[in-house]
Design a protein around this motif. Structure first.
Motif, PDB file in Angstrom:
ATOM      1  N   GLY A   1       0.820  -1.324  -0.157  1.00 56.47           N
ATOM      2  CA  GLY A   1      -0.003   0.025  -0.030  1.00 56.47           C
ATOM      3  C   GLY A   1       0.691   1.200  -0.060  1.00 56.47           C
ATOM      4  O   GLY A   1       0.208   2.301   0.032  1.00 56.47           O
ATOM      5  N   GLU A   2       1.986   1.118  -0.235  1.00 49.43           N
ATOM      6  CA  GLU A   2       2.999   2.427  -0.109  1.00 49.43           C
ATOM      7  C   GLU A   2       3.937   2.346  -1.251  1.00 49.43           C
ATOM      8  O   GLU A   2       3.994   1.302  -2.166  1.00 49.43           O
ATOM      9  CB  GLU A   2       3.939   2.104   1.079  1.00 49.43           C
ATOM     10  CG  GLU A   2       3.274   2.226   2.413  1.00 49.43           C
ATOM     11  CD  GLU A   2       2.856   3.602   2.842  1.00 49.43           C
ATOM     12  OE1 GLU A   2       3.045   4.787   2.086  1.00 49.43           O
ATOM     13  OE2 GLU A   2       2.145   3.675   3.963  1.00 49.43           O
ATOM     14  N   PRO A   3       4.326   3.476  -1.719  1.00 50.00           N
ATOM     15  CA  PRO A   3       5.251   3.587  -2.997  1.00 50.00           C
ATOM     16  C   PRO A   3       6.391   2.865  -2.676  1.00 50.00           C
ATOM     17  O   PRO A   3       6.946   2.574  -1.475  1.00 50.00           O
ATOM     18  CB  PRO A   3       5.559   5.004  -3.207  1.00 50.00           C
ATOM     19  CG  PRO A   3       4.413   5.907  -2.233  1.00 50.00           C
ATOM     20  CD  PRO A   3       4.107   4.743  -1.107  1.00 50.00           C
ATOM     21  N   THR A   4       6.786   2.120  -3.779  1.00 55.21           N
ATOM     22  CA  THR A   4       8.237   1.363  -3.823  1.00 55.21           C
ATOM     23  C   THR A   4       9.342   2.472  -4.287  1.00 55.21           C
ATOM     24  O   THR A   4       9.470   3.301  -5.212  1.00 55.21           O
ATOM     25  CB  THR A   4       7.987   0.325  -4.786  1.00 55.21           C
ATOM     26  OG1 THR A   4       7.066  -0.570  -4.304  1.00 55.21           O
ATOM     27  CG2 THR A   4       9.589  -0.365  -4.863  1.00 55.21           C
ATOM     28  N   LEU A   5      10.456   2.586  -3.365  1.00 53.45           N
ATOM     29  CA  LEU A   5      11.514   3.350  -3.610  1.00 53.45           C
ATOM     30  C   LEU A   5      12.517   2.774  -3.965  1.00 53.45           C
ATOM     31  O   LEU A   5      12.964   1.561  -3.162  1.00 53.45           O
ATOM     32  CB  LEU A   5      11.683   4.196  -2.322  1.00 53.45           C
ATOM     33  CG  LEU A   5      12.672   5.454  -2.158  1.00 53.45           C
ATOM     34  CD1 LEU A   5      12.207   6.512  -1.584  1.00 53.45           C
ATOM     35  CD2 LEU A   5      13.892   4.737  -1.633  1.00 53.45           C
ATOM     36  N   PHE A   6      13.553   3.266  -4.748  1.00 55.05           N
ATOM     37  CA  PHE A   6      14.837   2.679  -5.223  1.00 55.05           C
ATOM     38  C   PHE A   6      15.878   3.724  -4.963  1.00 55.05           C
ATOM     39  O   PHE A   6      15.968   4.632  -5.440  1.00 55.05           O
ATOM     40  CB  PHE A   6      15.071   2.389  -6.502  1.00 55.05           C
ATOM     41  CG  PHE A   6      16.400   1.711  -6.858  1.00 55.05           C
ATOM     42  CD1 PHE A   6      17.057   1.126  -6.130  1.00 55.05           C
ATOM     43  CD2 PHE A   6      16.883   2.066  -8.095  1.00 55.05           C
ATOM     44  CE1 PHE A   6      18.637   0.334  -6.652  1.00 55.05           C
ATOM     45  CE2 PHE A   6      18.096   1.595  -8.633  1.00 55.05           C
ATOM     46  CZ  PHE A   6      18.809   0.758  -7.551  1.00 55.05           C
ATOM     47  N   HIS A   7      16.781   3.534  -3.872  1.00 58.86           N
ATOM     48  CA  HIS A   7      17.987   4.197  -3.580  1.00 58.86           C
ATOM     49  C   HIS A   7      19.214   3.500  -4.131  1.00 58.86           C
ATOM     50  O   HIS A   7      19.538   2.462  -3.473  1.00 58.86           O
ATOM     51  CB  HIS A   7      18.028   4.257  -2.256  1.00 58.86           C
ATOM     52  CG  HIS A   7      19.274   5.435  -1.640  1.00 58.86           C
ATOM     53  ND1 HIS A   7      20.608   5.350  -2.194  1.00 58.86           N
ATOM     54  CD2 HIS A   7      19.301   6.510  -0.991  1.00 58.86           C
ATOM     55  CE1 HIS A   7      21.302   6.426  -1.777  1.00 58.86           C
ATOM     56  NE2 HIS A   7      20.431   7.146  -0.969  1.00 58.86           N
ATOM     57  N   PRO A   8      19.869   3.901  -5.214  1.00 56.66           N
ATOM     58  CA  PRO A   8      21.055   2.915  -5.780  1.00 56.66           C
ATOM     59  C   PRO A   8      22.427   3.222  -5.100  1.00 56.66           C
ATOM     60  O   PRO A   8      23.266   2.461  -5.659  1.00 56.66           O
ATOM     61  CB  PRO A   8      21.041   3.757  -7.267  1.00 56.66           C
ATOM     62  CG  PRO A   8      20.478   5.273  -7.155  1.00 56.66           C
ATOM     63  CD  PRO A   8      19.594   5.173  -5.935  1.00 56.66           C
ATOM     64  N   GLY A   9      22.603   4.171  -4.353  1.00 55.14           N
ATOM     65  CA  GLY A   9      23.859   4.355  -3.812  1.00 55.14           C
ATOM     66  C   GLY A   9      24.764   5.062  -4.854  1.00 55.14           C
ATOM     67  O   GLY A   9      24.119   5.919  -5.395  1.00 55.14           O
ATOM     68  N   ASP A  10      25.841   4.637  -5.260  1.00 52.02           N
ATOM     69  CA  ASP A  10      26.710   5.241  -6.283  1.00 52.02           C
ATOM     70  C   ASP A  10      26.888   4.202  -7.484  1.00 52.02           C
ATOM     71  O   ASP A  10      27.993   3.986  -7.763  1.00 52.02           O
ATOM     72  CB  ASP A  10      28.118   5.661  -5.806  1.00 52.02           C
ATOM     73  CG  ASP A  10      28.111   6.772  -4.914  1.00 52.02           C
ATOM     74  OD1 ASP A  10      26.870   7.630  -4.809  1.00 52.02           O
ATOM     75  OD2 ASP A  10      29.119   7.273  -4.660  1.00 52.02           O
ATOM     76  N   ALA A  11      26.019   4.092  -8.091  1.00 49.19           N
ATOM     77  CA  ALA A  11      25.798   3.087  -9.419  1.00 49.19           C
ATOM     78  C   ALA A  11      24.460   3.305 -10.143  1.00 49.19           C
ATOM     79  O   ALA A  11      23.631   3.683  -9.640  1.00 49.19           O
ATOM     80  CB  ALA A  11      25.810   1.642  -9.063  1.00 49.19           C
ATOM     81  N   LEU A  12      24.739   3.214 -11.367  1.00 46.88           N
ATOM     82  CA  LEU A  12      23.574   3.536 -12.310  1.00 46.88           C
ATOM     83  C   LEU A  12      23.159   2.311 -13.058  1.00 46.88           C
ATOM     84  O   LEU A  12      22.435   2.338 -14.156  1.00 46.88           O
ATOM     85  CB  LEU A  12      23.749   4.662 -13.246  1.00 46.88           C
ATOM     86  CG  LEU A  12      23.947   6.021 -12.466  1.00 46.88           C
ATOM     87  CD1 LEU A  12      24.386   7.156 -13.544  1.00 46.88           C
ATOM     88  CD2 LEU A  12      22.926   6.462 -11.462  1.00 46.88           C
ATOM     89  N   ASP A  13      23.693   1.022 -12.755  1.00 50.18           N
ATOM     90  CA  ASP A  13      23.784  -0.122 -13.606  1.00 50.18           C
ATOM     91  C   ASP A  13      22.868  -1.294 -13.007  1.00 50.18           C
ATOM     92  O   ASP A  13      22.449  -2.166 -13.657  1.00 50.18           O
ATOM     93  CB  ASP A  13      25.084  -0.483 -13.919  1.00 50.18           C
ATOM     94  CG  ASP A  13      25.575  -1.203 -12.605  1.00 50.18           C
ATOM     95  OD1 ASP A  13      25.249  -0.791 -11.629  1.00 50.18           O
ATOM     96  OD2 ASP A  13      26.647  -1.488 -12.942  1.00 50.18           O
ATOM     97  N   ALA A  14      22.080  -0.728 -11.779  1.00 53.61           N
ATOM     98  CA  ALA A  14      21.098  -1.870 -11.165  1.00 53.61           C
ATOM     99  C   ALA A  14      19.941  -2.025 -12.066  1.00 53.61           C
ATOM    100  O   ALA A  14      19.532  -0.966 -12.529  1.00 53.61           O
ATOM    101  CB  ALA A  14      21.122  -1.746  -9.832  1.00 53.61           C
TER     102      ALA A  14
END
Length: 219
Positions: free
Chosen positions: A129-142
């Motif tokens: 019931g909540e937004p899904t959040l992505f924190h990638p740290g220091d990479a843009l390839d995940a």
């Protein structure tokens, strides 16, 4: 979900009755943060894991789980904090009450060929019931899968805006982007970056949810 941007890459995420602090680095102010469920550290660089602040932060939050990238766990163990840490790696599902922390990724983006790449594990936070959040740290390839909110590193020695825009387009967050990793920028320069990310991060643009100096914000 409630988010507070505490500076640079550091976010306080309050969701599903959990309080999760991500990346307490040396450009963030976490001295007064209390009642944490977990501290999440994506990698060992000081702007994400400040050796001057982290020991005091953990003492002030004795019940908090400490979820860290494996190389960072080794670094914290050398500082006498090994008993508090739990290693997080891609493929795990880490439960915090009604919140699931899903680690993704493995390696920090390349700064340049003369600096060794360290480990980096981003996190997807999922609660019903909540937004899904992505924190990638220091990479843009995940590859985080479908997310609503994407934390976007705005500026870094390893980044350029063309790659950042392509990252946003590839992940395609449903709700918008949350700028992070902006502690090295003057305000006028930061606005230029956000204009590119917002204007070109999707066909027709994408919403930029700028939380700098906004305090706790419901999303």
């Amino acid at each position: 979900m409630q988010l507070t941007h505490l500076g640079h890459a550091c976010l306080l995420v309050e969701v599903a009755d959990q309080r999760v602090l991500i990346d307490p680095g040396n450009l963030a102010d976490v001295a007064d943060v209390r009642d944490l469920t977990a501290v999440v550290i994506t990698h060992q660089h000081a702007d994400h894991c400040d050796p001057a602040q982290v020991p005091a932060l953990l003492r002030a939050n004795p019940a908090a789980r400490v979820l860290v990238e494996p190389q960072t766990a080794e670094a914290l163990a050398r500082e006498g904090l090994g008993a508090r840490t739990e290693r997080m790696e891609q493929g795990q599902q880490l439960g915090l009450g009604g919140l699931t922390v899903r680690p993704v990724g493995a390696v920090h983006a390349q700064i340049h060929p003369y600096v060794d790449r360290v480990g980096n594990v981003g996190v997807v936070l999922v609660a019903e019931g909540e937004p899904t959040l992505f924190h990638p740290g220091d990479a843009l390839d995940a590859a985080p899968g479908e997310v609503d909110l994407l934390c976007v590193p705005v500026n870094a020695p390893w980044g350029k805006v063309a790659e950042t825009v392509e990252f946003v387009r590839r992940v395609a967050p449903a709700r918008g982007v949350v700028p992070i990793h902006d502690g090295l920028l003057a305000e006028v320069g930061r606005k230029i970056y956000l204009t590119h990310i917002g204007g070109f991060g999707a066909e027709g643009g994408i919403e930029v949810l700028d939380l700098r100096d906004a305090g706790a914000t419901d999303l």
